[in-house]
Design an enzyme around this catalytic site. Structure first.
Site, mmCIF file in Angstrom:
data_model
loop_
_atom_site.group_PDB
_atom_site.id
_atom_site.type_symbol
_atom_site.label_atom_id
_atom_site.label_comp_id
_atom_site.label_asym_id
_atom_site.label_seq_id
_atom_site.Cartn_x
_atom_site.Cartn_y
_atom_site.Cartn_z
ATOM 1 N N ASN A 31 39.763 44.178 50.803
ATOM 2 C CA ASN A 31 39.281 44.982 49.680
ATOM 3 C C ASN A 31 37.870 45.463 50.006
ATOM 4 O O ASN A 31 37.043 44.679 50.477
ATOM 5 C CB ASN A 31 39.280 44.154 48.398
ATOM 6 C CG ASN A 31 40.688 43.736 47.976
ATOM 7 O OD1 ASN A 31 41.630 44.496 48.123
ATOM 8 N ND2 ASN A 31 40.820 42.525 47.461
ATOM 9 N N HIS A 75 35.787 39.931 54.277
ATOM 10 C CA HIS A 75 36.813 38.897 54.378
ATOM 11 C C HIS A 75 38.192 39.526 54.416
ATOM 12 O O HIS A 75 38.453 40.549 53.785
ATOM 13 C CB HIS A 75 36.718 37.909 53.208
ATOM 14 C CG HIS A 75 36.659 38.532 51.856
ATOM 15 N ND1 HIS A 75 35.518 39.137 51.359
ATOM 16 C CD2 HIS A 75 37.599 38.677 50.891
ATOM 17 C CE1 HIS A 75 35.761 39.607 50.149
ATOM 18 N NE2 HIS A 75 37.017 39.352 49.843
ATOM 19 N N GLY A 81 38.343 46.856 44.879
ATOM 20 C CA GLY A 81 38.528 45.540 44.253
ATOM 21 C C GLY A 81 37.746 44.428 44.928
ATOM 22 O O GLY A 81 38.034 43.251 44.702
ATOM 23 N N GLN A 82 36.737 44.779 45.725
ATOM 24 C CA GLN A 82 35.935 43.752 46.402
ATOM 25 C C GLN A 82 34.985 43.100 45.401
ATOM 26 O O GLN A 82 34.235 43.796 44.714
ATOM 27 C CB GLN A 82 35.139 44.366 47.558
ATOM 28 C CG GLN A 82 34.349 43.337 48.346
ATOM 29 C CD GLN A 82 33.624 43.937 49.549
ATOM 30 O OE1 GLN A 82 33.620 45.147 49.749
ATOM 31 N NE2 GLN A 82 33.014 43.083 50.342
ATOM 32 N N HIS A 106 42.008 38.793 53.496
ATOM 33 C CA HIS A 106 42.949 37.940 52.766
ATOM 34 C C HIS A 106 44.208 37.771 53.610
ATOM 35 O O HIS A 106 44.739 38.755 54.143
ATOM 36 C CB HIS A 106 43.362 38.584 51.442
ATOM 37 C CG HIS A 106 42.260 38.765 50.445
ATOM 38 N ND1 HIS A 106 42.078 37.921 49.362
ATOM 39 C CD2 HIS A 106 41.285 39.703 50.337
ATOM 40 C CE1 HIS A 106 41.057 38.337 48.636
ATOM 41 N NE2 HIS A 106 40.553 39.421 49.206
ATOM 42 N N ASP A 156 41.704 30.330 49.323
ATOM 43 C CA ASP A 156 41.132 31.032 48.178
ATOM 44 C C ASP A 156 41.142 30.093 46.969
ATOM 45 O O ASP A 156 42.107 29.369 46.724
ATOM 46 C CB ASP A 156 41.943 32.297 47.877
ATOM 47 C CG ASP A 156 41.206 33.249 46.965
ATOM 48 O OD1 ASP A 156 40.828 34.347 47.428
ATOM 49 O OD2 ASP A 156 41.005 32.919 45.778
ATOM 50 N N ILE A 157 40.051 30.108 46.197
ATOM 51 C CA ILE A 157 39.919 29.202 45.056
ATOM 52 C C ILE A 157 40.853 29.600 43.913
ATOM 53 O O ILE A 157 41.171 28.774 43.056
ATOM 54 C CB ILE A 157 38.429 29.183 44.586
ATOM 55 C CG1 ILE A 157 38.119 27.907 43.827
ATOM 56 C CG2 ILE A 157 38.090 30.427 43.772
ATOM 57 C CD1 ILE A 157 36.629 27.679 43.618
HETATM 58 P P1 AMP Z 1 37.734 40.087 46.904
HETATM 59 O O1 AMP Z 1 38.048 40.304 45.445
HETATM 60 O O2 AMP Z 1 38.610 40.871 47.844
HETATM 61 O O3 AMP Z 1 36.257 40.314 47.179
HETATM 62 O O4 AMP Z 1 38.067 38.574 47.208
HETATM 63 C C1 AMP Z 1 37.217 37.542 46.890
HETATM 64 C C2 AMP Z 1 38.052 36.315 46.795
HETATM 65 O O5 AMP Z 1 37.198 35.182 46.846
HETATM 66 C C3 AMP Z 1 38.874 36.182 45.508
HETATM 67 O O6 AMP Z 1 40.263 36.133 45.813
HETATM 68 C C4 AMP Z 1 38.382 34.879 44.887
HETATM 69 O O7 AMP Z 1 39.399 34.129 44.272
HETATM 70 C C5 AMP Z 1 37.790 34.171 46.084
HETATM 71 N N1 AMP Z 1 36.745 33.175 45.809
HETATM 72 C C6 AMP Z 1 35.716 33.288 44.953
HETATM 73 N N2 AMP Z 1 34.936 32.200 44.994
HETATM 74 C C7 AMP Z 1 35.504 31.361 45.913
HETATM 75 C C8 AMP Z 1 35.175 30.060 46.414
HETATM 76 N N3 AMP Z 1 34.085 29.376 45.981
HETATM 77 N N4 AMP Z 1 35.996 29.518 47.343
HETATM 78 C C9 AMP Z 1 37.087 30.168 47.768
HETATM 79 N N5 AMP Z 1 37.440 31.396 47.349
HETATM 80 C C10 AMP Z 1 36.665 31.988 46.427
#
Ligand code: AMP
Ligand code: ZN
Length: 114
Positions: free
Chosen positions: A87, A100, A93-94, A102, A31-32
């Protein structure tokens, strides 16, 4: 592939990611913006909007996703346990509309989540 989907672009290699696992149907990457010392996202390569969008045809993909999670956690050294989260939708919270899972670890997790 959904052309406007961030995770489809990562799967396609159009956006870089720190990959930790990949097989024919799945990809996992860091995760970024990590919320724990280890925070990885596991995605199906095939675009699925969310858990709310899955149907019986996705059963195999979902089984592969769940089966891969402990393998990846072990690969990342999460021997003391880990948290898995999906999520779903705005209240869930998606923020990225590509299903995906986590995988979080490296510290003790709180319950209930916020
Ligand atoms: P969610 O909020 O459950 O939809 O999770 C989305 C996740 O994607 C969040 O934890 C972000 O930090 C992560 N995210 C967003 N952009 C990127 C990216 N370019 N590379 C890796 N993770 C990312
Ligand atoms: Zn996608």
């Amino acid at each position: 592939m959904a052309s406007d989907c961030l995770f489809c672009k990562i799967v396609a290699g159009e956006i870089p990611a720190k990959k930790v696992y990949e097989d024919a149907n799945l990809l996992a990457f860091h995760d970024i913006d990590p919320k724990a010392p280890t925070h990885v996202l596991l995605v199906p390569r095939r675009h699925i909007n969310s858990l709310a969008a899955i149907c019986s045809e996705d059963a195999g993909t979902m089984a592969e996703l769940l089966c891969a999670a402990p393998t990846i956690a072990a690969q990342l050294g999460l021997t003391n346990g880990f948290r898995t989260v999906i999520n779903t939708g705005p209240d869930g919270g998606q923020t990225v509309g590509h299903l995906h899972l986590h995988i979080l670890g490296g510290r003790s997790m709180h319950w209930p989540p916020g």
